[in-house]
Design a protein around this motif. Structure first.
Motif, PDB file in Angstrom:
ATOM      1  N   VAL A 172      47.099  46.142  34.760  1.00  0.00           N
ATOM      2  CA  VAL A 172      45.725  46.538  34.469  1.00  0.00           C
ATOM      3  C   VAL A 172      45.146  47.188  35.720  1.00  0.00           C
ATOM      4  O   VAL A 172      45.631  46.972  36.836  1.00  0.00           O
ATOM      5  N   THR A 173      44.107  47.970  35.535  1.00  0.00           N
ATOM      6  CA  THR A 173      43.485  48.632  36.667  1.00  0.00           C
ATOM      7  C   THR A 173      42.520  47.693  37.376  1.00  0.00           C
ATOM      8  O   THR A 173      42.075  46.678  36.816  1.00  0.00           O
ATOM      9  N   GLU A 182      43.267  36.726  31.184  1.00  0.00           N
ATOM     10  CA  GLU A 182      44.465  36.512  31.996  1.00  0.00           C
ATOM     11  C   GLU A 182      45.726  36.843  31.193  1.00  0.00           C
ATOM     12  O   GLU A 182      46.658  37.455  31.724  1.00  0.00           O
ATOM     13  N   GLU A 183      45.745  36.466  29.908  1.00  0.00           N
ATOM     14  CA  GLU A 183      46.879  36.768  29.041  1.00  0.00           C
ATOM     15  C   GLU A 183      46.380  37.502  27.811  1.00  0.00           C
ATOM     16  O   GLU A 183      45.277  37.263  27.328  1.00  0.00           O
ATOM     17  N   ASP A 184      47.216  38.415  27.350  1.00  0.00           N
ATOM     18  CA  ASP A 184      46.852  39.128  26.120  1.00  0.00           C
ATOM     19  C   ASP A 184      47.480  38.420  24.930  1.00  0.00           C
ATOM     20  O   ASP A 184      48.057  37.329  25.051  1.00  0.00           O
ATOM     21  N   LYS A 190      48.167  39.371  33.488  1.00  0.00           N
ATOM     22  CA  LYS A 190      47.718  40.605  34.129  1.00  0.00           C
ATOM     23  C   LYS A 190      48.121  40.651  35.603  1.00  0.00           C
ATOM     24  O   LYS A 190      48.156  39.637  36.302  1.00  0.00           O
ATOM     25  N   VAL A 191      48.441  41.863  36.069  1.00  0.00           N
ATOM     26  CA  VAL A 191      48.717  42.162  37.469  1.00  0.00           C
ATOM     27  C   VAL A 191      48.120  43.534  37.777  1.00  0.00           C
ATOM     28  O   VAL A 191      47.854  44.324  36.868  1.00  0.00           O
ATOM     29  N   TYR A 192      47.899  43.809  39.048  1.00  0.00           N
ATOM     30  CA  TYR A 192      47.457  45.149  39.449  1.00  0.00           C
ATOM     31  C   TYR A 192      48.399  45.676  40.537  1.00  0.00           C
ATOM     32  O   TYR A 192      48.996  44.915  41.295  1.00  0.00           O
ATOM     33  N   GLN A 193      48.525  46.989  40.603  1.00  0.00           N
ATOM     34  CA  GLN A 193      49.438  47.623  41.552  1.00  0.00           C
ATOM     35  C   GLN A 193      48.704  47.946  42.859  1.00  0.00           C
ATOM     36  O   GLN A 193      47.551  48.383  42.844  1.00  0.00           O
ATOM     37  N   SER A 204      46.946  37.054  39.652  1.00  0.00           N
ATOM     38  CA  SER A 204      45.653  36.398  39.876  1.00  0.00           C
ATOM     39  C   SER A 204      45.692  35.391  41.013  1.00  0.00           C
ATOM     40  O   SER A 204      44.675  35.155  41.668  1.00  0.00           O
ATOM     41  N   SER A 205      46.826  34.817  41.288  1.00  0.00           N
ATOM     42  CA  SER A 205      46.944  33.849  42.386  1.00  0.00           C
ATOM     43  C   SER A 205      47.233  34.511  43.727  1.00  0.00           C
ATOM     44  O   SER A 205      47.386  33.828  44.733  1.00  0.00           O
ATOM     45  N   GLY A 206      47.296  35.868  43.766  1.00  0.00           N
ATOM     46  CA  GLY A 206      47.552  36.583  45.009  1.00  0.00           C
ATOM     47  C   GLY A 206      49.007  36.735  45.356  1.00  0.00           C
ATOM     48  O   GLY A 206      49.339  37.236  46.429  1.00  0.00           O
TER      49      GLY A 206
END
Length: 286
Positions: A172-173, A182-184, A190-193, A204-206
């Motif tokens: 996700v952006t 958090e979950e679909d 979810k994660v971001y690049q 989400s936990s870094g």
């Protein structure tokens, strides 16, 4: 002595009774000899000479005592001031010595750090004469691998999407990060690049998740796995690509261009020799 002289002057006058009568004038009485005391000193109306000398001697003695006391006080004050000056000089000397000691300590620490840095450099430095021919080719290729190999990490987003789904993740952006769950519905978290590292994500936990293909990473370890003739071919391709790109420079690169051309010719010659040596080995192993 006249008739107006005070009677106190006549108190100590020793006058014989035979020489004095009631009709004797005061002037005559004044001419009479004064009475002498037991010490042989006269006791006339005038002050005694001995007492005057004594008073003078006493005044002189007091003056000497005052002068000596003043000289003693001045000498003591001068000695005190000299002592204070010596103490001030000692303090300055101690402060200067302390400052010099601090400077010397800092210099030793700085020199020690520099020596440590030099030792680290010596430990981490690999001299060219200590490298094998293969290590030298790899070192030269690592300086210009992007002229001979595809971009790394890959830019294809489908590649990373597939890797994410294999790990039950979805990208996700940053703009929508706070507004999506958090979950679909498929259970993908979810994660971001990271914008500065393509193929590297955070959850989400870094936690950092590196999905870059490590088997194709242009690193020393992967290059050392290749054969020497292949490395020479890659290096020749890299030199050719670098010379082609050098033509786009707006600066005078004539000297650097000649250096690259010389290195390219040497690499071509070594590549030819490596292929000749590797040919019989490959045929035997086949």
């Amino acid at each position: 002595m006249d008739d107006d002289a005070p009677l106190s002057n006549l108190k100590n006058v020793n006058i014989k009774s035979s020489a004095v009568d009631d009709n004797m004038t005061l002037a005559a009485l004044a001419q009479a000899k004064p009475k002498a005391d037991t010490n042989g000193k006269s006791t006339g109306g005038k002050p005694k000479a001995g007492k005057g000398k004594g008073k003078a001697k006493g005044a002189a003695k007091k003056k000497e005592e005052r002068q000596s006391s003043s000289s003693d006080s001045s000498s003591s004050s001068s000695s005190d001031s000299s002592d204070e000056g010596d103490q001030g000089d000692n303090k300055k000397a101690k402060a200067k010595a302390t400052k010099n000691q601090r400077m010397a300590l800092l210099k030793r620490e700085r020199d020690g750090d520099e020596d440590a840095d030099e030792e680290d450099k010596k430990d981490n430095l690999v001299k060219k004469r200590d490298r094998t021919p293969k290590q030298q080719v790899v070192a030269d290729l690592l300086c210009r691998w992007w002229y001979a190999l595809p971009d790394w990490p890959p830019e294809d987003q489908e590649f990373y999407k597939q890797k994410l789904e294999e790990r039950k993740l979805r990208q996700v952006t940053i703009q929508e990060w706070e507004w999506v769950p958090e979950e679909d519905e498929r259970g993908l978290k979810k994660v971001y690049q990271l914008s500065q590292f393509r193929g590297v994500f955070r959850n989400s936990s870094g936690e950092m998740i590196d999905l870059r293909p490590q088997e194709t990473c242009p690193c020393f370890q992967n290059f050392m796995k290749k054969d020497l003739p292949e490395l020479y071919d890659l290096l020749v391709k890299a030199y050719e690509g670098q010379l082609k790109d050098l033509a786009n420079s707006k600066y005078n690169e004539e000297r650097f261009r000649k250096e690259l051309e010389t290195s390219l010719n040497k690499t071509r010659s070594k590549s030819y020799e490596a292929k000749k040596i590797a040919g019989p080995k490959r045929s035997r192993t086949a």
